[in-house]
Design an enzyme around this catalytic site. Sequence first.
Site, PDB file in Angstrom:
ATOM      1  N   HIS A   1      48.003  10.377  47.835  1.00 53.88           N
ATOM      2  CA  HIS A   1      46.907  10.162  46.877  1.00 53.88           C
ATOM      3  C   HIS A   1      47.296   9.299  45.680  1.00 53.88           C
ATOM      4  O   HIS A   1      46.533   9.217  44.716  1.00 53.88           O
ATOM      5  CB  HIS A   1      46.391  11.497  46.328  1.00 53.88           C
TER       6      HIS A   1
ATOM      7  N   LYS B   1      36.832  10.842  33.438  1.00 56.15           N
ATOM      8  CA  LYS B   1      37.930  10.990  34.390  1.00 56.15           C
ATOM      9  C   LYS B   1      39.136  11.460  33.592  1.00 56.15           C
ATOM     10  O   LYS B   1      39.073  11.511  32.360  1.00 56.15           O
ATOM     11  CB  LYS B   1      38.248   9.672  35.091  1.00 56.15           C
ATOM     12  N   ARG B   2      40.265  11.782  34.256  1.00 60.63           N
ATOM     13  CA  ARG B   2      41.451  12.117  33.493  1.00 60.63           C
ATOM     14  C   ARG B   2      41.875  10.913  32.645  1.00 60.63           C
ATOM     15  O   ARG B   2      41.608   9.755  32.996  1.00 60.63           O
ATOM     16  CB  ARG B   2      42.585  12.539  34.440  1.00 60.63           C
TER      17      ARG B   2
ATOM     18  N   LYS C   1      44.091   4.007  34.125  1.00 60.12           N
ATOM     19  CA  LYS C   1      42.626   4.039  34.247  1.00 60.12           C
ATOM     20  C   LYS C   1      41.960   3.209  33.140  1.00 60.12           C
ATOM     21  O   LYS C   1      40.799   2.865  33.212  1.00 60.12           O
ATOM     22  CB  LYS C   1      42.123   5.482  34.202  1.00 60.12           C
TER      23      LYS C   1
ATOM     24  N   THR D   1      36.767   9.053  43.087  1.00 63.92           N
ATOM     25  CA  THR D   1      35.640   9.733  43.732  1.00 63.92           C
ATOM     26  C   THR D   1      34.485   9.880  42.736  1.00 63.92           C
ATOM     27  O   THR D   1      33.333   9.997  43.141  1.00 63.92           O
ATOM     28  CB  THR D   1      36.039  11.119  44.279  1.00 63.92           C
TER      29      THR D   1
ATOM     30  N   LYS E   1      30.148   9.489  42.993  1.00 66.41           N
ATOM     31  CA  LYS E   1      29.125  10.391  42.444  1.00 66.41           C
ATOM     32  C   LYS E   1      28.110   9.604  41.609  1.00 66.41           C
ATOM     33  O   LYS E   1      26.896   9.834  41.696  1.00 66.41           O
ATOM     34  CB  LYS E   1      29.784  11.481  41.582  1.00 66.41           C
TER      35      LYS E   1
HETATM   36  C1  26W Z   1      53.389  16.090  40.541  1.00 71.36           C
HETATM   37  C2  26W Z   1      52.368  15.636  39.553  1.00 71.36           C
HETATM   38  C3  26W Z   1      51.167  15.115  40.245  1.00 71.36           C
HETATM   39  C4  26W Z   1      49.993  15.855  40.228  1.00 71.36           C
HETATM   40  C5  26W Z   1      48.880  15.380  40.883  1.00 71.36           C
HETATM   41  C6  26W Z   1      51.212  13.916  40.904  1.00 71.36           C
HETATM   42  C7  26W Z   1      50.110  13.456  41.550  1.00 71.36           C
HETATM   43  C8  26W Z   1      48.945  14.168  41.546  1.00 71.36           C
HETATM   44  C9  26W Z   1      47.739  13.676  42.304  1.00 71.36           C
HETATM   45  C10 26W Z   1      48.162  13.020  43.587  1.00 71.36           C
HETATM   46  C11 26W Z   1      46.942  12.757  41.449  1.00 71.36           C
HETATM   47  C12 26W Z   1      45.548  12.597  41.935  1.00 71.36           C
HETATM   48  O1  26W Z   1      44.709  13.436  41.706  1.00 71.36           O
HETATM   49  N1  26W Z   1      45.274  11.473  42.600  1.00 71.36           N
HETATM   50  C13 26W Z   1      43.904  11.083  42.829  1.00 71.36           C
HETATM   51  O2  26W Z   1      43.473  11.516  44.097  1.00 71.36           O
HETATM   52  C14 26W Z   1      42.101  11.246  44.297  1.00 71.36           C
HETATM   53  C15 26W Z   1      41.688  11.863  45.599  1.00 71.36           C
HETATM   54  O3  26W Z   1      42.262  11.172  46.657  1.00 71.36           O
HETATM   55  C16 26W Z   1      41.834   9.755  44.237  1.00 71.36           C
HETATM   56  O4  26W Z   1      40.455   9.536  44.350  1.00 71.36           O
HETATM   57  C17 26W Z   1      42.336   9.175  42.924  1.00 71.36           C
HETATM   58  O5  26W Z   1      42.229   7.766  42.955  1.00 71.36           O
HETATM   59  C18 26W Z   1      43.789   9.576  42.715  1.00 71.36           C
HETATM   60  O6  26W Z   1      44.239   9.172  41.427  1.00 71.36           O
END
Ligand code: 26W
Length: 788
Positions: A329, A517-518, A523, A625, A629
């Site tokens: 992701h 968004k975050r 971003k 995503t 929406k």
């Molecule tokens: C270990 C810390 C950490 C925590 C969460 C690293 C990475 C993440 C996630 C992978 C970050 C995340 O939420 N990625 C998002 O995933 C969505 C669903 O696929 C995508 O639509 C977003 O573009 C992507 O940033």
Amino acid sequence: MGNIMEKLELTAQSMYCKKVEELTPSELHLSLGKAVMGEIAPNWEASKAKHNNNRRAYYFSAEFLMGRMMYNNLYCLGILDDVKKLLKKKGVDINVFEDIDDAALGNGGLGRLAACYLDSAATQEVPLDGYGIRYKYGLFKQLIKDGYQVEVSDNWQRFEDPWCLRREDEAVLVSFKDQTVRAIPYDMAVIGCKTSNINTLRLWQAEAVNDFDFTAFNDTEYDKAVKEKNDAENITKVLYPNDNKYEGKVLRLKQQYFFCSASLQDIMRRYKAKHGNDFSYFAKENAIQLNDTHPVSCVPELVRLLMLENMNFDEAFEIARKTCAYTNHTVLGEALEKWPADLMTQVVPEIYHIICLIANKCQEELTAKGISEDMKAKMRIVDGNVVHMARLATYASTYVNGVAQLHTEILKDDVLKEWYQVYPERFQNKTNGITQRRWLGLCNPELAAMITDKVGSDEWLTDLSLISKLNESVNDTRTINKFNTIKKKKKVQLAEYIKKMDGYDVNPDTIFDIQVKRLHEYKRQLLNAFSIMTIYYRLKENKLKNWTPTTFIFGAKAAPGYARAKAIIKYINEIANLVNNDPDTKDLLQVYFISNYNVSYAEKIVVAADISEQTSTAGLEASGTGNMKFMLNGAVTLGTYDGANIEIAECAGEENEYIFGARVEDIEKLKAEGYDPKKLYDANPEIKRVVDTLIDGTFDDDGAQGEGSFKELHDSLLKDSSWQKADNYFLIYDLPLYVDAKIKANADYADRKAFGKKCLMNIANAGKFSSDRAIVEYAKEIWHVSHK
Ligand code: 26W
């Protein structure tokens, strides 16, 4: 549905000795929830039995961002309107459930995607169950004080939780080097729409084997008496609030291993009840999807458990590899998990040992394939003291997938390049999706009714491709007017909600331009802020004619330790303070940063946007995503050629979006040429003026007078540091292009018919972005399980 009200009355009486109308909101929530659970119990049981007899899939995820369950469950059962009316008869407004917090057991995109996928799997009758963690505290709540983010804990369980059943009888033990704890499952029903199928989300909670040390207590050692309890419960105490930044924390590793081990023991127990000790059918009957690398300890743990059943390592690994598949992701280097070997040895030594066996096996396999030493070195799963989780996941999976076309291409030619060269057949793309039940049906009943009217039925609720029928009406003035009227109504509703939640007076007669968004540098909320300042100065100096008044709305949580992200929140709030109070501009430009953006806020926001801001640096947003929406609710995208924006523009027509800025190829070229943001800044006084508001005293970063966190942001744009190039995210390059696109969108908005058509084109062509489409692709092409 039988007589839900009768059940509710009985539950209210037996639980609280009260009549329905006497219940407090939280009592009503619990009673109605329990009544619904009673209603669906037979279907749930039947679905479980059916799944048990066939090949099935499991979604392993450290996060499930479910949002409010009550409205969604009633909606999917088709009884929301009835319950609303019946409650009203008793003088109870169904909106009381807005007082009940939703469980925020996820950070952002990845967790919300998991929730949409569960919803879609239930509806599409895909035998998919979720496994995750029941955090005591979900993602922090955000307050804004003096323009700064303040975090407070999210104690969602204080409302209790009617949707989960504690299954004490199915608890298992999970052992770490220094600790053994009990994993208690809590089962949540995931209710499908227009089907009797119900799936399960099983969340694990850590508890002590021995709650209380009586001897210690008698010896007046009170802390020691409860130490084991506290140590155990700490494992599932809190969701790590980092999104896209890896941190090597012991407790985080424990969380990951804890839920993987518990879930696998659960799966193995069910399997053994059917097949005894013959594991030859295991991979034929079970598929496990790893939601990013957070659950990748599933691989060595499955190997370990199989070896305990007297299998040798090679046989066990073969089964594990055939069972697991991995979704990536993120491409951001700092988000890819890399666990220090000594930390793993300290927490889960057996798991580390098995990872080393897998790493060796991988290197041997590569040697046998004649792969060069140089390339083999780049593919080491264990490299010195570092365990590369994405490499482990890729090696130990049937399939690896990205979450949008561009993202999958970047995995193949960059992040996992070597792996793609050796195992090209493993790579797939699965563009993300969202559930149209929550993100249109439930949150926008007005637009949903219009679409039902156009499509001729509400079948689009379970087959979003039918929404394309709306294409026939995009030129029809009456349809456009109707859409514009609905949009206005949703803007009025959002304005009321913002007033209630944040106290701001938002004018619904302005354009709503929204970025939620975050908060992350990539971003580029800061780019949006700069564009607003550019427009502000042009308006002030009368250089911008025919500007339609616009309200810019931001919502974003910053990871608590992410100083730059927090500085950006403060900066946006400082801009709000300036432009909202400037008599020259306040009727033309308004800026608001809403606090505590979450799923429930999102449901009010995405429906009310005219313009959806998706401004990530090209190549860095895996998919997005939120963009989907907004599209589904008829906003145009003002965004970069990145992630799913590209596919959105492809489906709706690029002329119906506002796509700007450097593309991936451009960024690569800029990097190769030696991108120098300082040069662009020096050459363009407008850019310089805006960027310098960070340091020239225009704004206050807490009395630091240009020497505090804003100065650090300014430096990050113009100076190389030991760990990052200046303007790593290309804000300065994209700013002029972005301002042009924004002004173009603003000008186009004035033609209400032409702009309304663009919005309708977005809605009519959003069919692809249903998570139903995505989940059926996973079912067919990755898990090979049945579906509707
Ligand atoms: C270990 C810390 C950490 C925590 C969460 C690293 C990475 C993440 C996630 C992978 C970050 C995340 O939420 N990625 C998002 O995933 C969505 C669903 O696929 C995508 O639509 C977003 O573009 C992507 O940033």
